[in-house]
Design an enzyme around this catalytic site. Structure first.
Site, PDB file in Angstrom:
ATOM      1  N   TYR A 113     -37.046  34.862  29.962  1.00 46.07           N
ATOM      2  CA  TYR A 113     -37.701  36.164  30.058  1.00 46.07           C
ATOM      3  C   TYR A 113     -37.804  36.722  28.638  1.00 46.07           C
ATOM      4  CZ  TYR A 113     -39.095  40.607  32.118  1.00 46.07           C
ATOM      5  OH  TYR A 113     -39.792  41.728  32.460  1.00 46.07           O
ATOM      6  N   LYS A 185     -41.584  36.628  36.319  1.00 45.81           N
ATOM      7  CA  LYS A 185     -41.031  37.622  37.231  1.00 45.81           C
ATOM      8  C   LYS A 185     -40.591  36.974  38.542  1.00 45.81           C
ATOM      9  CE  LYS A 185     -41.231  41.597  35.091  1.00 45.81           C
ATOM     10  NZ  LYS A 185     -40.087  42.512  34.927  1.00 45.81           N
ATOM     11  N   ASP A 280     -43.399  48.217  35.761  1.00 49.22           N
ATOM     12  CA  ASP A 280     -43.459  48.998  34.524  1.00 49.22           C
ATOM     13  C   ASP A 280     -43.319  50.483  34.806  1.00 49.22           C
ATOM     14  OD1 ASP A 280     -44.277  46.634  32.811  1.00 49.22           O
ATOM     15  OD2 ASP A 280     -45.885  46.683  34.287  1.00 49.22           O
ATOM     16  N   ALA A 313     -45.148  57.831  25.541  1.00 53.20           N
ATOM     17  CA  ALA A 313     -45.604  58.359  26.827  1.00 53.20           C
ATOM     18  C   ALA A 313     -46.626  57.448  27.476  1.00 53.20           C
ATOM     19  CB  ALA A 313     -46.172  59.763  26.643  1.00 53.20           C
ATOM     20  N   ALA A 316     -44.517  52.918  30.870  1.00 52.23           N
ATOM     21  CA  ALA A 316     -43.072  52.903  31.089  1.00 52.23           C
ATOM     22  C   ALA A 316     -42.471  54.282  30.902  1.00 52.23           C
ATOM     23  CB  ALA A 316     -42.418  51.899  30.149  1.00 52.23           C
ATOM     24  N   ASN A 423     -39.395  46.641  24.210  1.00 53.14           N
ATOM     25  CA  ASN A 423     -39.251  45.184  24.097  1.00 53.14           C
ATOM     26  C   ASN A 423     -40.409  44.617  23.294  1.00 53.14           C
ATOM     27  OD1 ASN A 423     -36.870  44.449  25.522  1.00 53.14           O
ATOM     28  ND2 ASN A 423     -37.882  44.982  27.442  1.00 53.14           N
TER      29      ASN A 423
END
Length: 608
Positions: A113, A185, A280, A313, A316, A423
């Site tokens: 991942y 995922k 997300d 903003a 996420a 990330n």
């Protein structure tokens, strides 16, 4: 061999106890990743399935195979090569692949991942060997029902992950390479929550790409054109959803890494109609809220005390804001509008106000323009002005949480909760060692990727202690949420089901056990080493909430907590070799005939 003890739930279709029926023989069997055992086929299985001359004589255990595979894995030069090796293994032998990951989860999680999967996605077209998943083309909308139908019958698919590849893991638009985030995922849903790996479907909606590097790459495999947007895009998504629901009416749909303009809009359009989830928006929000709740507990505060800044903003960041706002409203018994007053969003223009260009998702959190006229609205100024006790980073702006900002925050709150979540690791707003140093060890920290323990003189009298920053990893939430929805056959995923999931994760926080043994500060969230136990707890609470909400459609769901968890565990797939039972092709189930998501045959870099 798995434990063959009789289970009271062994009759369930997803039960993992007992022999596995198989109608395949010979090389066809060896090339099927769901049934293949390689050198672990028993003497009887080699005879019955015509494998005797196709394998070396030595019969080995799964543990021996995993040991050899780990040595091969360790010999790879870098993490991307290790990622490629693991992909090759998955295409050959599901059980061995997941067993290897399970045995070395802490080490390999970042390889399968983030951040290594991001590198694999960026190099998708260059590393390509064979397709995995369903590729849908925006210029062939009429073919969507047919192309999706190739993946099985109505009862064959439990979990679908779909992306349009526009906003992948902090690295942006990756076009059709986004299929690998859908694949990754689904690996996590199996690894963390036991979703059956032959009952899942990864999908990419290829709408083109605005990534010039890909458009100019002669090896790029996706549509070589700018992204198609507007009505045609909406029709594309609508047709996919309608087709998926018609073909696989019991499947749960997980949206992943859609762009800012589409992620929330698509979720809001469908969430009241079908069982769906956007990781997300909802997953990041849930796991972050769990970390905040644990941090507030450690610092003897409540949600009513919260004053939170979110820097970044986008999808996420607003998702986190939504989850926290809803939780505040529930705890305080106030409106969502009133609860949003405890949250400040900052993006590229600075603090979001009613005078800032806003998306629909951002509008509920915009502050009155007149309150900030002629006032600085950068991050440092807002920290000085509002005295937050929680600071969240979802900006992908490396180093945005500077020493002056953090010291200003710490000067107004004794235990600041600071979560740099962007990330991959290179995009963190700050690193834990700096945050702890700038706050003399007082900061309660969780990051978006794994972080090493930090040791410093922050104990009583300046004694050395080790702080273990939590990883604010969605994998402690979304697999369990999905498992609960799949097993309950939920008609929808409701807000209360998500709140139940958050409570389950927060309740398993190591930090709630105290400050460790004097020399260690425990993390705010449970780690991936106990993620299966977390997923069982999350799934149980999601199922219970689904029953209370009246959206569970599965019959016979146990009411007692212990019995419910047993019911859940019985239906979770485990990486163990079940004995194979030979059955005739005629009359065999589709699984026995090997028709559930066949990945393909061995590749040129095949390893057992």
């Amino acid at each position: 061999m798995p434990d063959e003890q009789k289970s009271k739930f062994g009759h369930l279709p997803l039960s993992t106890k007992g022999p596995l029926e198989c109608a395949l023989k010979g090389t066809v069997l060896l090339n099927h990743p769901f049934f293949n055992k390689g050198s672990a086929f028993s003497k009887e299985e080699r005879r019955d399935f015509e494998l005797s001359g196709l394998l070396p004589q030595g019969i080995q255990s799964l543990e021996q195979q995993a040991h050899r595979a780990y040595e091969q894995y360790s010999s790879r030069a870098d993490d991307l090569a290790k990622n490629t090796f693991l992909t090759s293994m998955k295409e050959q032998n599901h059980v061995l692949y997941f067993k290897l990951l399970q045995d070395h989860l802490d080490e390999m999680f970042s390889v399968v991942y983030t951040p290594t999967e991001g590198d694999a996605i960026q190099n998708f077209s260059r590393l390509f060997r064979r397709p995995e998943g369903c590729f849908l083309n925006i210029h062939d909308i009429d073919r969507i029902p047919h192309d999706l139908s190739l993946w099985g019958e109505p009862e064959d698919i439990d979990y679908i992950v779909v992306t349009d590849g526009e906003e992948i893991l902090g690295i942006g638009d990756q076009g059709c390479g986004g299929i690998l985030i859908s694949v990754a995922k689904l690996v996590l849903t199996t690894l963390c929550a036991g979703i059956h790996p032959n009952r899942v479907l990864p999908v990419v909606l290829d709408c083109g790409t605005d990534n010039e590097r890909l458009l100019n790459d002669p090896l790029y495999l996706g549509l070589r054109e700018k992204r198609v947007r507007g009505p045609q895009y909406d029709k594309f998504v609508d047709t996919f959803i309608e087709s998926a629901r018609k073909l696989y009416p019991r499947a749960y749909i997980h949206f992943e890494d859609f762009g800012l303009d589409n992620a929330r809009r698509i979720l809001d359009k469908y969430r009241d109609k079908i069982p769906c989830f956007n990781d997300d928006v909802q997953g990041t929000g849930c796991v972050t809220l769990a970390a905040i709740m644990a941090g507030l507990h450690v610092s003897n505060q409540k949600l009513s005390d919260l004053r939170m800044i979110i820097f970044g903003a986008g999808t996420a960041g607003v998702g986190v804001a939504d989850q926290v706002r809803d939780a505040i409203a529930t705890e305080r018994g106030i409106s969502k509008e009133e609860a949003s007053k405890q949250i400040w969003l900052i993006d590229k223009p600075g603090l979001l106000t009613t005078g800032t260009p806003l998306t629909e998702a951002q509008k509920p959190f915009a502050k009155p323009k007149e309150d900030w006229t002629n006032k600085p609205t950068d991050l440092h100024s807002i920290v000085e002005a509002i005295h937050p006790n929680v600071l969240i980073g979802t900006s992908t702006v490396r180093g945005a949480f500077t020493e002056p900002i953090i010291r200003a925050m710490a000067s107004h709150t004794p235990r600041p909760i600071i979560l740099p979540l962007s990330n991959p690791t290179r995009l963190h707003e700050a690193v834990p060692s700096d945050l702890l140093r700038w706050t003399s060890g007082a900061a309660l920290v969780a990051t978006g990727s794994p972080s090493d323990p930090v040791r410093g003189p922050w104990g009583p009298g300046g004694s050395e202690i080790t702080v273990r920053p939590a990883e604010c990893n969605n994998s402690v939430v979304f697999p369990g949420v999905g498992l609960g929805c799949v097993l309950a056959r939920a008609a929808r995923l409701t807000d209360r089901m998500l709140v139940a999931a958050v409570g389950a994760v927060a309740g398993m926080s190591p930090a709630l056990q105290g400050e460790g043994e004097g020399e260690e500060v425990l993390p705010l969230l449970p780690g991936v080493d106990v993620v299966r136990d977390v997923s069982v707890r999350v799934a149980a609470e999601v199922v219970r909430a689904a029953v209370r909400e009246g959206v569970a459609t599965e019959e016979g769901i146990p009411e007692g907590r212990e019995e419910l968890e047993e019911w859940i565990r019985e239906q979770m797939w485990d990486p163990v070799y079940r004995p194979l039972k030979l059955v005739g092709m005629e009359g065999a189930s589709r699984q026995a005939r090997g028709e559930l998501r066949v990945v393909g045959s061995l590749d040129t870099d095949g390893r057992e």
